[in-house]
Design a protein around this motif. Structure first.
Motif, short mmCIF file in Angstrom:
data_model
loop_
_atom_site.label_atom_id
_atom_site.label_comp_id
_atom_site.label_asym_id
_atom_site.label_seq_id
_atom_site.Cartn_x
_atom_site.Cartn_y
_atom_site.Cartn_z
N LYS A 1 0.75 -1.19 0.07
CA LYS A 1 -0.03 -0.01 -0.04
C LYS A 1 0.68 1.36 -0.04
O LYS A 1 0.49 2.15 0.68
N GLY A 2 1.91 1.45 -0.40
CA GLY A 2 2.65 2.47 -0.78
C GLY A 2 3.57 2.68 0.10
O GLY A 2 4.39 3.98 0.37
N PHE A 3 3.97 1.95 1.30
CA PHE A 3 4.81 2.04 2.30
C PHE A 3 6.03 1.38 2.10
O PHE A 3 6.40 0.49 1.27
N TYR A 4 7.07 2.02 2.54
CA TYR A 4 8.43 1.40 2.54
C TYR A 4 9.44 1.82 3.46
O TYR A 4 9.33 2.95 4.30
N ILE A 5 10.41 1.22 3.89
CA ILE A 5 11.28 1.32 4.85
C ILE A 5 12.67 1.56 4.15
O ILE A 5 13.31 0.95 3.47
N ARG A 6 13.38 2.84 4.80
CA ARG A 6 14.68 3.08 4.48
C ARG A 6 15.71 3.02 5.58
O ARG A 6 15.11 3.72 6.70
N LEU A 7 16.74 2.69 5.57
CA LEU A 7 17.63 2.36 6.59
C LEU A 7 19.11 2.56 6.24
O LEU A 7 19.55 2.27 5.21
N PHE A 8 19.90 3.12 7.38
CA PHE A 8 21.34 3.21 7.15
C PHE A 8 21.74 3.15 8.51
O PHE A 8 21.24 3.74 9.44
#
Length: 418
Positions: free
Chosen positions: A383-390
């Motif tokens: 549903k258009g969600f995403y996770i970004r991580l660093f």
């Protein structure tokens, strides 16, 4: 002092000017609006030793952000507006980017980009030297095709920074440069690029930091057969300061890379990097150095979307005048990468190693073991969600305990596109 009306005035003026320009092209157009809502967390921790006591400084911040992008296209015009506003527990940030590309003739392209960013440090934030500022950058490029495979580009850049208050480290300045770039060939076979620029940085309140700048670049890209690629790059940067508080100097950056790809997709990459700095009048603070590093990396792809990397590295710091600065560094980079067709990607790296200072007695530095860790990626959800991580962790374990040091960075956010 920062003019509080500076940011909105500049942004509104840019928007009005660009929309007025579009009206001159009465052709079929396409427009798209993209939005995103972000919830995230950032962490910065540095650990060191003072008088044999372990000490840690940290900045932790929770934030929310709203991004809005407007993309517009007509037959001879490409236009983008991007704005990202971020409200955090430590800082408040706002950034506006505008870009327009014009194609008045088939062989001519004009690009104009501008960005305006504002950063405010909230009352009681953990940034001990926080200083509000507004920064703007404008970039102009005119490219003309010459024949079938050559291009001539004229480009210029203008940058300003305006701080809330002037300190020993923060000062208002404006910078501009311009020059020409000539490129011939194709990156698929062979390509050569030569560029030269000149510029000036002016600091009205502290003229000691004003300087003139001259830069030259040369790059070559050569495809040898079907499996071998050679890339050579060199850049020279000359800075001449208007006063003698800091010495004028040369900075020369060079690198070479040879990549050989096998039938199975495995590739061997040999790299050599060099960073040479030479001052007109060396001092105990500013002195000549030459850093060189060589590496040989092997990448093993498997199951199409996965790959492993193995790259031993050897580096050396050469310093003619101070033996304490000289060292060898030996590291081994181990990497793992995942990519697929659904915008999912993940890159992880581990680089253990050892730095050996060459001076028999060194009161400034001590030898140390290092273990650099890094992780970054993007994980799409439904549903258009995403996770970004660093994440990055860089600890140094020294022969003298009081020299131990580490830096840890971590950032993660949940983004909803709509």
């Amino acid at each position: 002092m920062i003019d509080r009306t500076y940011l909105p005035k500049r942004a509104v003026s840019a928007v009005v000017a660009l929309f007025a320009l579009i009206a001159w092209f009465p052709l079929e157009s396409r427009a798209e609006l993209r939005n995103r809502l972000v919830l995230g967390y950032d962490s910065f921790i540095d650990r060191f030793t003072i008088l044999e006591d372990d000490t840690a400084g940290s900045v932790q911040e929770f934030f929310t952000g709203l991004g809005n992008d407007f993309l517009f296209n007509r037959d001879q015009v490409d236009l983008e507006f991007r704005n990202y506003f971020r409200y955090g527990t430590q800082t408040i940030n706002d950034r506006f980017d505008g870009e327009i590309s014009l194609f008045p003739r088939r062989k001519t392209r004009l690009d104009l980009r501008t960005s305006i960013s504002y950063k405010h440090f909230r009352e009681g934030s953990d940034y001990h030297f926080g200083n509000d500022y507004v920064q703007s950058n404008t970039f102009l490029r005119l490219r003309r095709k010459l024949g079938k495979s050559s291009r001539l580009t004229a480009r210029g850049r203008f940058e300003t920074v305006n701080y809330e208050k002037m300190t020993d480290f923060d000062y208002n300045y404006y910078y501009y440069d311009g020059g020409l770039e000539f490129e011939t060939g194709s990156i698929l076979k062979r390509m050569v690029r030569v560029a030269a620029f000149t510029g000036e940085r002016t600091a009205p309140d502290t003229t000691a930091m004003s300087h003139r700048r001259t830069m030259g670049e040369i790059e070559g890209y050569f495809s040898i057969g079907e499996s071998t690629i050679l890339r050579l790059v060199s850049m020279g940067d000359r800075r001449v300061y208007s006063e003698k508080v800091r010495s004028s100097y040369w900075l020369v950056l060079s690198s070479g890379e040879l990549m050989i790809t096998g039938i199975t997709g495995r590739n061997l990459t040999l790299r050599l990097e060099s960073e040479y700095t030479a001052y007109d009048d060396p001092t105990f603070v500013y002195f000549d150095t030459h850093f060189v590093r060589g590496s040989a990396g092997i990448r093993f792809p498997f199951k199409i979307r996965y790959s492993l990397m193995f790259e031993p590295r050897v580096a050396r710091m050469i310093c003619p005048n101070f033996e304490e600065e000289r060292y060898f560094e030996y590291t081994l980079l181990l990497g793992f990468e995942i990519f697929n067709l659904n915008d999912f990607w993940l890159m992880a790296g581990y680089e253990p190693g050892y730095r050996d200072y060459l001076a028999d007695e060194n009161d400034l530095y001590s030898d140390f073991y290092l273990n650099r860790l890094s992780l970054m990626g993007s994980i799409p959800l439904s549903k258009g969600f995403y996770i970004r991580l660093f994440a990055m962790h860089d600890p140094e374990k020294h022969m003298r305990r009081e020299d131990d040091f580490s830096i840890t960075l971590f950032s993660i956010d949940l983004t909803k596109k709509f």
